[in-house]
Motif scaffolding. Structure first.
Motif, PDB file in Angstrom:
ATOM      1  N   GLY A   1       7.862  15.915 -45.708  1.00  0.00           N
ATOM      2  CA  GLY A   1       7.442  15.482 -47.029  1.00  0.00           C
ATOM      3  C   GLY A   1       6.149  16.186 -47.365  1.00  0.00           C
ATOM      4  O   GLY A   1       5.215  16.177 -46.557  1.00  0.00           O
ATOM      5  N   SER A   2       6.098  16.843 -48.491  1.00  0.00           N
ATOM      6  CA  SER A   2       4.915  17.610 -48.902  1.00  0.00           C
ATOM      7  C   SER A   2       4.497  18.611 -47.830  1.00  0.00           C
ATOM      8  O   SER A   2       3.307  18.812 -47.561  1.00  0.00           O
ATOM      9  CB  SER A   2       3.752  16.672 -49.228  1.00  0.00           C
ATOM     10  OG  SER A   2       4.102  15.788 -50.261  1.00  0.00           O
ATOM     11  N   GLY A   3       5.497  19.217 -47.157  1.00  0.00           N
ATOM     12  CA  GLY A   3       5.219  20.245 -46.169  1.00  0.00           C
ATOM     13  C   GLY A   3       4.758  19.733 -44.813  1.00  0.00           C
ATOM     14  O   GLY A   3       4.386  20.517 -43.950  1.00  0.00           O
ATOM     15  N   LYS A   4       4.771  18.403 -44.609  1.00  0.00           N
ATOM     16  CA  LYS A   4       4.331  17.821 -43.337  1.00  0.00           C
ATOM     17  C   LYS A   4       5.445  16.990 -42.729  1.00  0.00           C
ATOM     18  O   LYS A   4       6.282  16.444 -43.437  1.00  0.00           O
ATOM     19  CB  LYS A   4       3.098  16.944 -43.551  1.00  0.00           C
ATOM     20  CG  LYS A   4       1.908  17.728 -44.030  1.00  0.00           C
ATOM     21  CD  LYS A   4       0.694  16.860 -44.143  1.00  0.00           C
ATOM     22  CE  LYS A   4      -0.487  17.728 -44.559  1.00  0.00           C
ATOM     23  NZ  LYS A   4      -1.733  17.028 -44.431  1.00  0.00           N
ATOM     24  N   LYS A   5       5.431  16.865 -41.384  1.00  0.00           N
ATOM     25  CA  LYS A   5       6.407  16.018 -40.708  1.00  0.00           C
ATOM     26  C   LYS A   5       6.267  14.603 -41.240  1.00  0.00           C
ATOM     27  O   LYS A   5       5.166  14.061 -41.283  1.00  0.00           O
ATOM     28  CB  LYS A   5       6.192  16.061 -39.196  1.00  0.00           C
ATOM     29  CG  LYS A   5       6.496  17.419 -38.583  1.00  0.00           C
ATOM     30  CD  LYS A   5       6.304  17.446 -37.079  1.00  0.00           C
ATOM     31  CE  LYS A   5       4.899  17.642 -36.620  1.00  0.00           C
ATOM     32  NZ  LYS A   5       4.185  18.822 -37.077  1.00  0.00           N
ATOM     33  N   SER A   6       7.392  14.020 -41.668  1.00  0.00           N
ATOM     34  CA  SER A   6       7.351  12.697 -42.297  1.00  0.00           C
ATOM     35  C   SER A   6       8.704  12.022 -42.133  1.00  0.00           C
ATOM     36  O   SER A   6       9.741  12.620 -42.418  1.00  0.00           O
ATOM     37  CB  SER A   6       7.016  12.851 -43.784  1.00  0.00           C
ATOM     38  OG  SER A   6       6.957  11.603 -44.400  1.00  0.00           O
ATOM     39  N   GLY A   7       8.711  10.769 -41.647  1.00  0.00           N
ATOM     40  CA  GLY A   7       9.967  10.061 -41.417  1.00  0.00           C
ATOM     41  C   GLY A   7      10.445  10.300 -39.998  1.00  0.00           C
ATOM     42  O   GLY A   7       9.675  10.648 -39.109  1.00  0.00           O
ATOM     43  N   ALA A   8      11.736  10.120 -39.775  1.00  0.00           N
ATOM     44  CA  ALA A   8      12.302  10.238 -38.428  1.00  0.00           C
ATOM     45  C   ALA A   8      12.404  11.692 -37.998  1.00  0.00           C
ATOM     46  O   ALA A   8      12.739  12.569 -38.800  1.00  0.00           O
ATOM     47  CB  ALA A   8      13.676   9.589 -38.391  1.00  0.00           C
ATOM     48  N   GLY A   9      12.112  11.929 -36.699  1.00  0.00           N
ATOM     49  CA  GLY A   9      12.222  13.280 -36.181  1.00  0.00           C
ATOM     50  C   GLY A   9      12.159  13.326 -34.664  1.00  0.00           C
ATOM     51  O   GLY A   9      11.874  12.326 -34.010  1.00  0.00           O
ATOM     52  N   VAL A  10      12.432  14.515 -34.138  1.00  0.00           N
ATOM     53  CA  VAL A  10      12.350  14.770 -32.697  1.00  0.00           C
ATOM     54  C   VAL A  10      11.469  15.998 -32.501  1.00  0.00           C
ATOM     55  O   VAL A  10      11.709  17.044 -33.104  1.00  0.00           O
ATOM     56  CB  VAL A  10      13.740  15.019 -32.079  1.00  0.00           C
ATOM     57  CG1 VAL A  10      13.617  15.336 -30.594  1.00  0.00           C
ATOM     58  CG2 VAL A  10      14.655  13.837 -32.310  1.00  0.00           C
ATOM     59  N   TYR A  11      10.457  15.848 -31.648  1.00  0.00           N
ATOM     60  CA  TYR A  11       9.521  16.933 -31.376  1.00  0.00           C
ATOM     61  C   TYR A  11       9.637  17.290 -29.902  1.00  0.00           C
ATOM     62  O   TYR A  11       9.389  16.459 -29.030  1.00  0.00           O
ATOM     63  CB  TYR A  11       8.091  16.491 -31.708  1.00  0.00           C
ATOM     64  CG  TYR A  11       7.103  17.620 -31.772  1.00  0.00           C
ATOM     65  CD1 TYR A  11       6.677  18.114 -33.002  1.00  0.00           C
ATOM     66  CD2 TYR A  11       6.579  18.197 -30.632  1.00  0.00           C
ATOM     67  CE1 TYR A  11       5.757  19.156 -33.083  1.00  0.00           C
ATOM     68  CE2 TYR A  11       5.669  19.234 -30.695  1.00  0.00           C
ATOM     69  CZ  TYR A  11       5.259  19.706 -31.921  1.00  0.00           C
ATOM     70  OH  TYR A  11       4.357  20.740 -32.000  1.00  0.00           O
ATOM     71  N   ASN A  12      10.050  18.525 -29.624  1.00  0.00           N
ATOM     72  CA  ASN A  12      10.182  19.030 -28.256  1.00  0.00           C
ATOM     73  C   ASN A  12       8.998  19.945 -27.959  1.00  0.00           C
ATOM     74  O   ASN A  12       8.845  20.992 -28.590  1.00  0.00           O
ATOM     75  CB  ASN A  12      11.484  19.824 -28.102  1.00  0.00           C
ATOM     76  CG  ASN A  12      12.698  18.943 -28.229  1.00  0.00           C
ATOM     77  OD1 ASN A  12      13.057  18.253 -27.292  1.00  0.00           O
ATOM     78  ND2 ASN A  12      13.320  18.951 -29.394  1.00  0.00           N
ATOM     79  N   PHE A  13       8.180  19.517 -27.008  1.00  0.00           N
ATOM     80  CA  PHE A  13       7.012  20.294 -26.614  1.00  0.00           C
ATOM     81  C   PHE A  13       7.431  21.394 -25.647  1.00  0.00           C
ATOM     82  O   PHE A  13       8.367  21.219 -24.854  1.00  0.00           O
ATOM     83  CB  PHE A  13       5.973  19.390 -25.950  1.00  0.00           C
ATOM     84  CG  PHE A  13       5.382  18.378 -26.885  1.00  0.00           C
ATOM     85  CD1 PHE A  13       4.195  18.626 -27.542  1.00  0.00           C
ATOM     86  CD2 PHE A  13       6.027  17.169 -27.099  1.00  0.00           C
ATOM     87  CE1 PHE A  13       3.648  17.685 -28.406  1.00  0.00           C
ATOM     88  CE2 PHE A  13       5.486  16.214 -27.955  1.00  0.00           C
ATOM     89  CZ  PHE A  13       4.301  16.478 -28.616  1.00  0.00           C
ATOM     90  N   LEU A  14       6.728  22.492 -25.675  1.00  0.00           N
ATOM     91  CA  LEU A  14       7.018  23.622 -24.803  1.00  0.00           C
ATOM     92  C   LEU A  14       6.963  23.230 -23.323  1.00  0.00           C
ATOM     93  O   LEU A  14       7.710  23.748 -22.509  1.00  0.00           O
ATOM     94  CB  LEU A  14       6.037  24.767 -25.089  1.00  0.00           C
ATOM     95  CG  LEU A  14       6.297  26.095 -24.390  1.00  0.00           C
ATOM     96  CD1 LEU A  14       7.667  26.643 -24.778  1.00  0.00           C
ATOM     97  CD2 LEU A  14       5.210  27.092 -24.737  1.00  0.00           C
ATOM     98  N   ASN A  15       6.111  22.245 -22.976  1.00  0.00           N
ATOM     99  CA  ASN A  15       5.962  21.823 -21.577  1.00  0.00           C
ATOM    100  C   ASN A  15       7.093  20.902 -21.104  1.00  0.00           C
ATOM    101  O   ASN A  15       7.084  20.455 -19.961  1.00  0.00           O
ATOM    102  CB  ASN A  15       4.614  21.139 -21.359  1.00  0.00           C
ATOM    103  CG  ASN A  15       4.507  19.791 -22.051  1.00  0.00           C
ATOM    104  OD1 ASN A  15       5.425  19.337 -22.727  1.00  0.00           O
ATOM    105  ND2 ASN A  15       3.376  19.147 -21.896  1.00  0.00           N
ATOM    106  N   GLY A  16       8.061  20.585 -21.976  1.00  0.00           N
ATOM    107  CA  GLY A  16       9.183  19.734 -21.604  1.00  0.00           C
ATOM    108  C   GLY A  16       9.067  18.299 -22.074  1.00  0.00           C
ATOM    109  O   GLY A  16      10.029  17.532 -21.999  1.00  0.00           O
ATOM    110  N   ASP A  17       7.890  17.875 -22.565  1.00  0.00           N
ATOM    111  CA  ASP A  17       7.749  16.540 -23.134  1.00  0.00           C
ATOM    112  C   ASP A  17       8.552  16.448 -24.428  1.00  0.00           C
ATOM    113  O   ASP A  17       8.740  17.460 -25.120  1.00  0.00           O
ATOM    114  CB  ASP A  17       6.286  16.236 -23.453  1.00  0.00           C
ATOM    115  CG  ASP A  17       5.393  16.092 -22.228  1.00  0.00           C
ATOM    116  OD1 ASP A  17       5.906  16.180 -21.097  1.00  0.00           O
ATOM    117  OD2 ASP A  17       4.178  15.894 -22.420  1.00  0.00           O
ATOM    118  N   VAL A  18       9.014  15.225 -24.765  1.00  0.00           N
ATOM    119  CA  VAL A  18       9.786  15.010 -25.992  1.00  0.00           C
ATOM    120  C   VAL A  18       9.314  13.719 -26.648  1.00  0.00           C
ATOM    121  O   VAL A  18       9.163  12.694 -25.983  1.00  0.00           O
ATOM    122  CB  VAL A  18      11.297  14.891 -25.698  1.00  0.00           C
ATOM    123  CG1 VAL A  18      12.084  14.606 -26.981  1.00  0.00           C
ATOM    124  CG2 VAL A  18      11.822  16.134 -25.024  1.00  0.00           C
TER     125      VAL A  18
END
Length: 99
Positions: free
Chosen positions: A25-42
């Motif tokens: 929303g407005s170019g930013k993460k907003s609402g439901a999502g999944v973020y996968n970090f390069l180090n393997g964290d989620v």
């Protein structure tokens, strides 16, 4: 960053190698999502203004997980930490700390 639209969702690979799949929303993460970090964290849950905010689950690559409430990318409210050796903590958090 590279970005692809998947219906109402976007899949975006960030410059640091992390990958986000979710709503914007407005170019930013907003609402439901999944973020996968390069180090393997989620992190899977709610976002607001580009930050983890709302309810979500953060799974650490080798250290367990946190499931609960977030505010401005820190543990805030009720949550449960589960550690790899089997111990758990259920309770309130404030500004990322057990309360």
């Amino acid at each position: 960053s590279r970005s692809f639209k998947l219906g109402a969702l976007q899949l975006r690979k960030l410059r640091n190698g992390d990958v986000y799949r979710g709503h914007y929303g407005s170019g930013k993460k907003s609402g439901a999502g999944v973020y996968n970090f390069l180090n393997g964290d989620v992190y899977e849950g709610d976002f607001a203004a580009d930050r983890m905010d709302g309810v979500g689950v953060y799974s650490f690559n080798h250290e367990g997980r946190y499931e609960g409430e977030w505010a401005a990318a820190v543990y805030s409210g009720y949550g449960t930490e589960t550690f790899t050796r089997g111990s758990t903590y259920h309770g309130q958090y404030e500004a990322g700390l057990r309360n």
